[in-house]
Design an enzyme around this catalytic site. Structure first.
Site, PDB file in Angstrom:
ATOM      1  N   GLU A   1      34.003  28.452  40.387  1.00  0.00           N
ATOM      2  CA  GLU A   1      35.197  28.209  39.591  1.00  0.00           C
ATOM      3  C   GLU A   1      35.270  26.594  38.941  1.00  0.00           C
ATOM      4  O   GLU A   1      36.088  26.109  39.385  1.00  0.00           O
ATOM      5  CB  GLU A   1      36.480  28.541  40.249  1.00  0.00           C
ATOM      6  CG  GLU A   1      36.448  29.656  40.618  1.00  0.00           C
ATOM      7  CD  GLU A   1      37.771  30.407  41.260  1.00  0.00           C
ATOM      8  OE1 GLU A   1      38.651  29.603  41.549  1.00  0.00           O
ATOM      9  OE2 GLU A   1      37.936  31.572  41.596  1.00  0.00           O
TER      10      GLU A   1
ATOM     11  N   GLU B   1      34.064  37.209  43.270  1.00  0.00           N
ATOM     12  CA  GLU B   1      35.515  37.302  43.989  1.00  0.00           C
ATOM     13  C   GLU B   1      36.377  38.088  43.161  1.00  0.00           C
ATOM     14  O   GLU B   1      36.387  38.017  41.871  1.00  0.00           O
ATOM     15  CB  GLU B   1      36.031  35.980  43.909  1.00  0.00           C
ATOM     16  CG  GLU B   1      35.567  34.767  44.794  1.00  0.00           C
ATOM     17  CD  GLU B   1      36.237  33.417  44.800  1.00  0.00           C
ATOM     18  OE1 GLU B   1      37.519  33.420  44.517  1.00  0.00           O
ATOM     19  OE2 GLU B   1      35.780  32.565  45.157  1.00  0.00           O
TER      20      GLU B   1
HETATM   21  O1  IFM Z   1      40.878  31.018  47.701  1.00  0.00           O
HETATM   22  C1  IFM Z   1      40.278  30.957  46.363  1.00  0.00           C
HETATM   23  C2  IFM Z   1      38.918  30.478  46.305  1.00  0.00           C
HETATM   24  O2  IFM Z   1      38.334  29.313  46.622  1.00  0.00           O
HETATM   25  C3  IFM Z   1      38.695  30.560  44.916  1.00  0.00           C
HETATM   26  N1  IFM Z   1      39.193  31.638  43.861  1.00  0.00           N
HETATM   27  C4  IFM Z   1      40.260  32.089  44.118  1.00  0.00           C
HETATM   28  C5  IFM Z   1      40.911  32.425  45.656  1.00  0.00           C
HETATM   29  C6  IFM Z   1      41.963  32.812  45.806  1.00  0.00           C
HETATM   30  O3  IFM Z   1      43.110  31.862  45.449  1.00  0.00           O
END
Ligand code: IFM
Length: 472
Positions: free
Chosen positions: A170, A352
């Site tokens: 990210e 994710e």
């Molecule tokens: O916990 C975070 C992760 O570190 C990065 N993506 C989003 C998740 C949830 O907010």
């Protein structure tokens, strides 16, 4: 190609996994020579993290990794994405290597492999060594070389057993929230530092790909991007403009230069002073997949209170809600998967996707059951949307649930839980939730659920279209 069946059919060799990150689960921040990271600093700053929570202990995964990997084996995943803490490997971010830190990742890697699970490793999930931040962090172009050196150390040590590497997680979140909004470490609101950090992180990605390609046999490489529609909260010229700018920052700032070799127009103008001859070629290196983190659309609005004039807005009044109260639009996930397949031409790995719930939810009952029906509902709908997208031609090769464990949720501390496994932060006891059992069944070929087709109001659909078509 996958059969157009209603349920259960996924592409052959599909990667089913779960993701975590170092600072969010490891704890042991002062052990075995680990240096300090910017999140140690942020969490000790008054107001830096809700309730003054820190990652000092987190899930204590540093000591309990074998039990956690045993849980993954029980879950039935064939892949596990974890990140490496740079300050464990190089306590001051440069030079001296900490063997004990590398030993830890050796043990984790070997245990994952013994469990029959394939490791997917991310080199950077936000825990920059504090000593590098003291030299300007990502706003300092030297950080590119420091990162390449760190990548070299990791590749040499683990590249004989790990072939799947993500350079970053990210990229737009940690640069925007850390350098422009001040919400995350290092807590800056500095326009110039933010622009520099975007370009330098892109350069570091390119340098990391080169190092890993050289040192890791049969490497499979990518970066993990967040990419999600930026929808104006109301159809006004100001909000349309804000959505356009947010889309450039959130979705395009990293994938466009990395895959296509150029910055989107507005950013290109802002970054021009920092781009040197040959930089775009250094950034645009061939990778093997697009890592996608996606939770839901962002509704945004114009706001002078924020550095770039855009801010998070409200979702529509009649938004479809998951049981957790989140506005969810699984069909936008499906659209995103199709869009990425077409735009960047490489397989998509959903690195994710998951559902976070607040304090008071996800509590074990008297019998020890954690009935997180909200998370099951969310995951059911999003995996169904992913299945539909695959049937329509999206080239999706893998899916990782965020997250295995409840963990340290950055600025929210321990207030928000994302795990399929409940963690009691007093006793550190792990309890698989209903979602754990649900995911296990899905992996074994369980039925694909249905999703409620959460439609955007026509007005917002029009506003989104305008924002995507508008120039700067
Ligand atoms: O916990 C975070 C992760 O570190 C990065 N993506 C989003 C998740 C949830 O907010």
């Amino acid at each position: 190609m996958v059969a157009k069946s209603k349920g259960g059919a996924w592409p052959k060799g599909f990667v089913w996994g779960t993701s975590t990150s170092s600072y969010q689960i490891e704890g042991a921040v002062n052990e075995d020579g680990r240096g300090q990271s910017i999140w140690d600093t942020q969490s000790k700053r008054i107001g830096g993290v809700a309730n003054g929570d820190t990652g000092d202990v987190a899930c204590d995964h540093y000591h309990r990794y074998a039990d956690d990997i045993a849980l993954m084996k029980k879950l039935g995943v064939n892949a596990y994405r974890f990140s490496i803490a740079w300050p464990r490997v190089q306590p001051t971010g440069r030079g001296a290597v900490n063997e004990k830190g590398l030993d830890f990742y050796d043990r984790v890697t070997d245990t994952i492999l013994e469990a029959g699970i394939e490791p997917w490793t991310c080199l950077y999930h936000w825990d920059l060594p504090q000593a590098l931040q003291d030299r300007g962090g990502w706003a300092n172009r030297d950080c590119v070389g420091w990162y390449a050196d760190y990548a070299t150390v990791v590749a040499r040590r683990l590249g004989d057993r790990i072939r799947n590497f993500a350079t970053f997680n990210e990229l737009s979140v940690f640069t925007l929230f850390g350098y422009a909004f001040g919400w995350h470490a290092p807590g800056l609101k500095d326009r110039e530092a933010h622009f520099k950090s975007i370009h330098h992180v892109n350069l570091a990605h390119g340098a990391g790909v080169d190092v890993l390609r050289d040192l890791v046999p049969n490497a499979s490489l990518g970066a993990v991007h967040n990419y999600t529609p930026a929808v104006p909260e109301a159809d006004t010229p100001e909000n349309v403009r804000a959505a356009h700018d947010l889309h450039e920052h959130w979705n395009l700032a990293f994938p466009e230069p990395q895959f296509l070799g150029y910055y989107p127009p507005g950013l290109a103008r802002d970054l021009e002073p920092y781009v040197q001859a040959g930089d775009m070629a250094r950034i645009c290196r061939p990778v093997d997949w697009f890592g996608l983190n996606h939770y839901g659309p962002i509704f945004c609005k114009a706001s002078e209170d924020y550095l770039h004039g855009f801010a998070w807005g409200d979702s529509p009044d009649k938004a479809p809600n998951a049981a957790c109260g989140w506005a969810i639009y699984p069909e936008m996930f499906a659209d995103t998967l199709l869009e990425l397949t077409e735009r960047y031409g490489v397989p998509v790995i959903v690195a994710e996707n998951g559902c976070g719930t607040g304090t008071g939810s996800d509590v074990p009952d008297k019998k020890g059951r954690v009935a997180d029906s909200h998370r099951v509902d969310y995951l059911n709908q999003y995996t169904a949307a992913m299945h539909e997208a695959i049937c329509k031609g999206a080239n999706v090769k893998g899916y990782f649930v965020w997250s295995l464990l409840d963990n340290f949720e950055w600025g929210l501390g321990y207030m928000q839980r994302y795990g399929m496994v409940h963690v009691d932060f007093e006793t550190l006891k792990r309890t698989p939730k209903d979602s754990f059992h649900w995911y296990s069944k899905l992996i074994k070929g369980g039925p694909v659920g249905k999703y409620k087709n959460g439609k955007l109001p026509a007005e917002l659909k029009g506003a989104l279209k305008k924002s995507l078509q508008s120039g700067t």
